[in-house]
Write an enzyme that holds these catalytic residues in place. Sequence first.
Site, PDB file in Angstrom:
ATOM      1  N   GLY A 103       0.811  -1.210   0.000  1.00  0.00           N
ATOM      2  CA  GLY A 103       0.000   0.000   0.000  1.00  0.00           C
ATOM      3  C   GLY A 103       0.842   1.256   0.000  1.00  0.00           C
ATOM      4  O   GLY A 103       2.017   1.231  -0.347  1.00  0.00           O
ATOM      5  N   HIS A 155       4.650   2.545  -7.881  1.00  0.00           N
ATOM      6  CA  HIS A 155       3.699   1.432  -7.965  1.00  0.00           C
ATOM      7  C   HIS A 155       2.853   1.538  -9.239  1.00  0.00           C
ATOM      8  O   HIS A 155       2.550   0.531  -9.891  1.00  0.00           O
ATOM      9  CB  HIS A 155       2.751   1.438  -6.769  1.00  0.00           C
ATOM     10  CG  HIS A 155       3.403   1.147  -5.451  1.00  0.00           C
ATOM     11  ND1 HIS A 155       3.555   2.089  -4.476  1.00  0.00           N
ATOM     12  CD2 HIS A 155       3.949  -0.002  -4.954  1.00  0.00           C
ATOM     13  CE1 HIS A 155       4.145   1.545  -3.421  1.00  0.00           C
ATOM     14  NE2 HIS A 155       4.413   0.279  -3.693  1.00  0.00           N
ATOM     15  N   GLN A 176       7.528  -9.514   7.875  1.00  0.00           N
ATOM     16  CA  GLN A 176       8.776  -9.037   7.275  1.00  0.00           C
ATOM     17  C   GLN A 176       9.362  -7.803   7.972  1.00  0.00           C
ATOM     18  O   GLN A 176      10.354  -7.258   7.514  1.00  0.00           O
ATOM     19  CB  GLN A 176       8.594  -8.773   5.787  1.00  0.00           C
ATOM     20  CG  GLN A 176       7.729  -7.574   5.419  1.00  0.00           C
ATOM     21  CD  GLN A 176       7.480  -7.503   3.923  1.00  0.00           C
ATOM     22  OE1 GLN A 176       6.688  -8.255   3.384  1.00  0.00           O
ATOM     23  NE2 GLN A 176       8.158  -6.603   3.229  1.00  0.00           N
ATOM     24  N   GLY A 221       9.388  -4.045  -8.253  1.00  0.00           N
ATOM     25  CA  GLY A 221      10.294  -2.948  -8.560  1.00  0.00           C
ATOM     26  C   GLY A 221      11.742  -3.347  -8.341  1.00  0.00           C
ATOM     27  O   GLY A 221      12.061  -4.113  -7.437  1.00  0.00           O
ATOM     28  N   LYS A 276      13.913  -1.386  -7.195  1.00  0.00           N
ATOM     29  CA  LYS A 276      14.491  -0.689  -6.034  1.00  0.00           C
ATOM     30  C   LYS A 276      14.864  -1.714  -4.958  1.00  0.00           C
ATOM     31  O   LYS A 276      15.903  -1.610  -4.329  1.00  0.00           O
ATOM     32  CB  LYS A 276      13.537   0.353  -5.466  1.00  0.00           C
ATOM     33  CG  LYS A 276      14.207   1.150  -4.338  1.00  0.00           C
ATOM     34  CD  LYS A 276      13.352   2.257  -3.841  1.00  0.00           C
ATOM     35  CE  LYS A 276      12.259   1.755  -2.932  1.00  0.00           C
ATOM     36  NZ  LYS A 276      12.792   1.169  -1.671  1.00  0.00           N
ATOM     37  N   SER A 282       9.657   5.815  -2.884  1.00  0.00           N
ATOM     38  CA  SER A 282       9.460   4.790  -1.861  1.00  0.00           C
ATOM     39  C   SER A 282       8.332   5.235  -0.951  1.00  0.00           C
ATOM     40  O   SER A 282       8.177   6.447  -0.690  1.00  0.00           O
ATOM     41  CB  SER A 282      10.752   4.636  -1.038  1.00  0.00           C
ATOM     42  OG  SER A 282      10.481   3.972   0.184  1.00  0.00           O
ATOM     43  N   SER A 283       7.574   4.277  -0.446  1.00  0.00           N
ATOM     44  CA  SER A 283       6.497   4.619   0.500  1.00  0.00           C
ATOM     45  C   SER A 283       7.065   5.248   1.752  1.00  0.00           C
ATOM     46  O   SER A 283       6.375   5.945   2.489  1.00  0.00           O
ATOM     47  CB  SER A 283       5.702   3.368   0.871  1.00  0.00           C
ATOM     48  OG  SER A 283       5.176   2.782  -0.282  1.00  0.00           O
ATOM     49  N   ARG A 284       8.342   4.985   2.038  1.00  0.00           N
ATOM     50  CA  ARG A 284       8.961   5.539   3.246  1.00  0.00           C
ATOM     51  C   ARG A 284       9.325   7.018   3.087  1.00  0.00           C
ATOM     52  O   ARG A 284       9.557   7.689   4.082  1.00  0.00           O
ATOM     53  CB  ARG A 284      10.220   4.737   3.611  1.00  0.00           C
ATOM     54  CG  ARG A 284       9.901   3.351   4.148  1.00  0.00           C
ATOM     55  CD  ARG A 284      11.103   2.697   4.795  1.00  0.00           C
ATOM     56  NE  ARG A 284      10.703   1.566   5.612  1.00  0.00           N
ATOM     57  CZ  ARG A 284      10.523   0.329   5.170  1.00  0.00           C
ATOM     58  NH1 ARG A 284      10.729   0.063   3.903  1.00  0.00           N
ATOM     59  NH2 ARG A 284      10.131  -0.636   5.983  1.00  0.00           N
TER      60      ARG A 284
HETATM   61  O1  PAF Z   1       8.081  -4.845  -1.785  1.00  0.00           O
HETATM   62  C1  PAF Z   1       7.078  -4.892  -1.050  1.00  0.00           C
HETATM   63  O2  PAF Z   1       6.240  -3.974  -1.021  1.00  0.00           O
HETATM   64  C2  PAF Z   1       6.880  -6.095  -0.154  1.00  0.00           C
HETATM   65  O3  PAF Z   1       8.089  -6.596   0.309  1.00  0.00           O
HETATM   66  C3  PAF Z   1       6.038  -7.211  -0.825  1.00  0.00           C
HETATM   67  C4  PAF Z   1       6.759  -7.795  -2.037  1.00  0.00           C
HETATM   68  C5  PAF Z   1       4.690  -6.656  -1.249  1.00  0.00           C
HETATM   69  C6  PAF Z   1       5.813  -8.341   0.169  1.00  0.00           C
HETATM   70  O4  PAF Z   1       5.150  -7.907   1.307  1.00  0.00           O
END
Ligand code: PAF
Length: 286
Positions: A31, A37, A61, A147, A149, A185-187
């Site tokens: 998300g 994306h 993760q 991606g 990245k 990046s989402s970050r």
């Molecule tokens: O790259 C990501 O956003 C995540 O690591 C993924 C591949 C969706 C797995 O949670």
Amino acid sequence: MQIFSTPAEMQAWSDARRTAGQRIGLVPTMGALHSGHLALIDDALTRTDQVVVSIFVNPLQFNEAADFDGYPRPIDDDVAACERAGVTAVFAPTAAAMYPAGFQTRVVPGPLGDVMEGPHRPGHFEGVVTVVAKLFGAVRPHVAVFGQKDYQQLRIITQLAADLEFGIEVVGHPIVRDLDGLARSSRNVRLTEAERSAAVAIPNALDAAIDAAVAGNVDDVVAAATSVLAAEPAATLEYVTVFDAVTLVELDDLTEIPHVRGVARIATAVWFGDVRLIDNRDLYER
Ligand code: PAF
């Protein structure tokens, strides 16, 4: 556009599309969708008939609870962005749907997971590979687009799909960058204004390294990147590494490899405040 929240619903939809002879593309995400994306979605749309975007902030993760808790979750905006982009289905399961009581299996990457990000983020790739295996099982895509990245992640997932015979083509899409070169990046939204300005040191460092790579001395390449980052007070460098683009093994002699695209890459991880950013480039892309 349809939204599914359980693997069973998702599988039923995919099975029907497959029976109708359609090719399904998957863009797995956590998300907080940005233009990077959207580029993956566009890529998937050109390769397949129906594109599914998964949106799931995968607890397995994350190494740090604060990182997981602070991860942006603008689900309404994400769903709207998917609709506008021409996505046919969003798979947005809850953690309980993905990891119900009794769930115990883990998928462990091989040596590709032991280098670069691996030692800095224990358990991270096991969490990624486990959830991606589940996403592949739920969505049953023909093609999955990731991606570049997260280059190490891309290599590990490519290996996963081959090793476990998923029958899925894994595609790596080029990194999408802001005008100043910072990888999307989402970050990035968690950076302060000052940190965001300072973060241009990352693409600048990779540029300097690529310039130095022409001479072929790996220490000079690493030193070129390191000195750019060291000159930025807001940046705290975690690592810079030059590695084989396929095996991810660290390279200590560039004179023994051809100086052409696709052979060697450079990657870095850098902190700005409490935000950790990663980036990488082909060492001989010019
Ligand atoms: O790259 C990501 O956003 C995540 O690591 C993924 C591949 C969706 C797995 O949670």
